[in-house]
Design a protein around this motif. Sequence first.
Motif, PDB file in Angstrom:
ATOM      1  N   THR A  45       1.009  -1.283   0.177  1.00  0.00           N
ATOM      2  CA  THR A  45      -0.072  -0.052   0.062  1.00  0.00           C
ATOM      3  C   THR A  45       0.831   1.248   0.070  1.00  0.00           C
ATOM      4  OG1 THR A  45      -1.589  -1.095   1.142  1.00  0.00           O
ATOM      5  CG2 THR A  45      -1.805   1.098   1.097  1.00  0.00           C
ATOM      6  N   LEU A  46       0.634   2.242  -0.995  1.00  0.00           N
ATOM      7  CA  LEU A  46       1.332   3.419  -1.144  1.00  0.00           C
ATOM      8  C   LEU A  46       0.346   4.426  -0.763  1.00  0.00           C
ATOM      9  CD1 LEU A  46       2.183   2.556  -4.680  1.00  0.00           C
ATOM     10  CD2 LEU A  46       3.770   2.682  -2.708  1.00  0.00           C
ATOM     11  N   PHE A  47       0.754   5.269   0.389  1.00  0.00           N
ATOM     12  CA  PHE A  47       0.018   6.362   0.793  1.00  0.00           C
ATOM     13  C   PHE A  47       0.528   7.677   0.493  1.00  0.00           C
ATOM     14  CE2 PHE A  47      -1.307   3.018   3.949  1.00  0.00           C
ATOM     15  CZ  PHE A  47      -2.787   3.109   4.094  1.00  0.00           C
ATOM     16  N   GLY A  48      -0.114   8.363  -0.164  1.00  0.00           N
ATOM     17  CA  GLY A  48       0.407   9.678  -0.936  1.00  0.00           C
ATOM     18  C   GLY A  48       0.351  10.731   0.309  1.00  0.00           C
ATOM     19  N   HIS A  49       1.530  11.316   0.436  1.00  0.00           N
ATOM     20  CA  HIS A  49       1.804  12.622   1.206  1.00  0.00           C
ATOM     21  C   HIS A  49       2.073  12.247   2.646  1.00  0.00           C
ATOM     22  CE1 HIS A  49       0.629  14.649  -2.218  1.00  0.00           C
ATOM     23  NE2 HIS A  49      -0.647  14.320  -2.179  1.00  0.00           N
ATOM     24  N   CYS A  50       1.538  11.831   3.787  1.00  0.00           N
ATOM     25  CA  CYS A  50       1.691  11.574   5.125  1.00  0.00           C
ATOM     26  C   CYS A  50       2.616  12.519   5.711  1.00  0.00           C
ATOM     27  CB  CYS A  50       2.554  10.190   4.803  1.00  0.00           C
ATOM     28  SG  CYS A  50       1.725   8.722   4.267  1.00  0.00           S
ATOM     29  N   ILE A  51       2.073  13.813   5.589  1.00  0.00           N
ATOM     30  CA  ILE A  51       2.846  14.870   6.053  1.00  0.00           C
ATOM     31  C   ILE A  51       2.705  15.009   7.707  1.00  0.00           C
ATOM     32  CG2 ILE A  51       3.085  17.442   5.928  1.00  0.00           C
ATOM     33  CD1 ILE A  51       2.399  17.203   3.113  1.00  0.00           C
ATOM     34  N   HIS A  52       1.432  14.847   8.136  1.00  0.00           N
ATOM     35  CA  HIS A  52       0.974  15.251   9.459  1.00  0.00           C
ATOM     36  C   HIS A  52       0.634  13.911  10.267  1.00  0.00           C
ATOM     37  CE1 HIS A  52       0.901  19.363   7.907  1.00  0.00           C
ATOM     38  NE2 HIS A  52      -0.235  18.848   6.616  1.00  0.00           N
ATOM     39  N   LEU A  53       1.345  12.942  10.179  1.00  0.00           N
ATOM     40  CA  LEU A  53       1.149  11.836  10.924  1.00  0.00           C
ATOM     41  C   LEU A  53       1.451  11.993  12.288  1.00  0.00           C
ATOM     42  CD1 LEU A  53       2.228   8.767   8.707  1.00  0.00           C
ATOM     43  CD2 LEU A  53      -0.007  10.134   8.832  1.00  0.00           C
ATOM     44  N   SER A  54       0.655  11.436  13.242  1.00  0.00           N
ATOM     45  CA  SER A  54       0.965  11.352  14.679  1.00  0.00           C
ATOM     46  C   SER A  54       1.932  10.001  14.888  1.00  0.00           C
ATOM     47  CB  SER A  54      -0.288  11.036  15.566  1.00  0.00           C
ATOM     48  OG  SER A  54      -0.571   9.751  15.193  1.00  0.00           O
ATOM     49  N   GLU A  55       2.481   9.836  16.140  1.00  0.00           N
ATOM     50  CA  GLU A  55       3.408   8.855  16.468  1.00  0.00           C
ATOM     51  C   GLU A  55       2.700   7.371  16.265  1.00  0.00           C
ATOM     52  OE1 GLU A  55       6.597   8.598  17.380  1.00  0.00           O
ATOM     53  OE2 GLU A  55       6.928  10.831  16.924  1.00  0.00           O
ATOM     54  N   ARG A  56       1.376   7.380  16.679  1.00  0.00           N
ATOM     55  CA  ARG A  56       0.440   6.335  16.700  1.00  0.00           C
ATOM     56  C   ARG A  56       0.275   6.008  15.517  1.00  0.00           C
ATOM     57  NH1 ARG A  56      -3.151   2.934  15.602  1.00  0.00           N
ATOM     58  NH2 ARG A  56      -3.839   4.531  13.999  1.00  0.00           N
ATOM     59  N   GLU A  57       0.263   6.829  14.387  1.00  0.00           N
ATOM     60  CA  GLU A  57       0.047   6.393  13.049  1.00  0.00           C
ATOM     61  C   GLU A  57       1.229   6.045  12.267  1.00  0.00           C
ATOM     62  OE1 GLU A  57      -1.994  10.329  12.394  1.00  0.00           O
ATOM     63  OE2 GLU A  57      -3.314   9.468  10.908  1.00  0.00           O
ATOM     64  N   MET A  58       2.531   6.556  12.740  1.00  0.00           N
ATOM     65  CA  MET A  58       3.730   6.239  12.197  1.00  0.00           C
ATOM     66  C   MET A  58       3.980   4.726  12.516  1.00  0.00           C
ATOM     67  SD  MET A  58       6.345   9.364  12.432  1.00  0.00           S
ATOM     68  CE  MET A  58       5.465  10.974  13.334  1.00  0.00           C
TER      69      MET A  58
END
Length: 440
Positions: free
Chosen positions: A266-279
């Motif tokens: 899976t390729l997620f475009g952008h991912c600029i504002h991820l939280s620690e949990r999301e990372m």
Amino acid sequence: MTATLIRGRTLSFRHAPAGLEDKGAYGYEPDGALLIEDGLILASGSFDAMRAQAPDDAVEIDHRPHLILPGFIDTHLHFPQMQVIGSYAANLLEWLNTYTFPEECRFVETAHAQRIATHFFDEMVRHGTTTAVAYCSVHKTSADAFFDEALRRNMRMVAGKVMMDRNAPQGLLDTPETSYDETRAVIAEWHGKGRNHVAITPRFAITSTPEQMSAAQALVREFPDLHVQTHLSENRDEIDFTCSLYPEANDYTDVYARYGLLGPKTLFGHCIHLSEREMDAMSETGSVAVHCPTSNLFLGSGLFPLRTLTNRDKPVRVSFATDIGGGTSYSMLRTLDEAYKIQQLLGERFNPFESFYYMTLGNARALSLEERIGTLEPGTDADFTVLDMTATPAMALKAEVVNSLADELFLLQTMGDDRAIAETYVAGVAAKTRLGTPSP
Ligand SMILES: [Zn+2]
């Protein structure tokens, strides 16, 4: 088919360079050659060794003093947005509603989709890009036109019919059922045909109902080897809107997780504002964050925290892309130049070997396609590009004081564009030279 010997300075990566002095990260031959036949690289090494190995009747093409690299790979762009580039908007959601959605409506017409597909592949070849991962429009006609042209040109492409069933004009909406059926039809007709790869492509959570997300999940279960592509955490308003549409989810990433859409393909475009949990969630599932620097700057979306993602205890896989038409250039050279500047603003170093690693092997690994592309290794596809650091008068002047391979790469990245691409080989065929001439 006769074997061909391609002579020039060759550069191919083995792993991500740790720094400018990490010479083990790449192989460089100052007088190198590729021996190619039937669209594949048979061998690569020094010219003398390749000449000795080549059959007597091998055709020899001399690209000296230019630099030969694996073809560039662009991991996120929108083929129906070629005429959206350079549209004057304040931010992502205004840009989508005012320019992008109306333009994509035109791709219901086969003739229009075919015409733009021709231009699209011309631009890829012109800019040295031999593989791209593309969003088509919601219309199956657009995917048919895209894959038909990719097949005609024998290019390795990844693309998908977009799934979207809300928050867009009527002409761009499918339904959970039709998006499932038409994606299945696109897979049946195009996946594995020539060098085509079909990707399951829900546009983003804002334009899909929970029912459509379930349809995407069903497709992923049915076709676990396919790529999945969507958008994630590009812009603050987009994040807030998404979370309001899916109040049960912990955050934006969790919306996709709930529908089984995270994973190594899976390729997620952008991912600029991820939280620690999301990372953490991205890292644990092997999902890829796709950085699109010219688009992020153009739409004012934010500064991609590259080192935060890659240098943490649970690193996130990353790749780089143009994001045409939010992005402003088809060139991966221009794209990595802007990536460099974003890291400068964040106080981080980003060296030219890393840039060229990501344009080639790094992006191939992000696609799990490193066995086929992104390298000059024997047995892989003969997709490569020939770079000229003296392509313009200003570049030639600067090249007079270039003293190292690192300097040359940095010059190409900083000043180069399609003019620096002396040739693009697709499956062993010199494709840039042939642009505009009818295929045999
Ligand atoms: Zn995009």
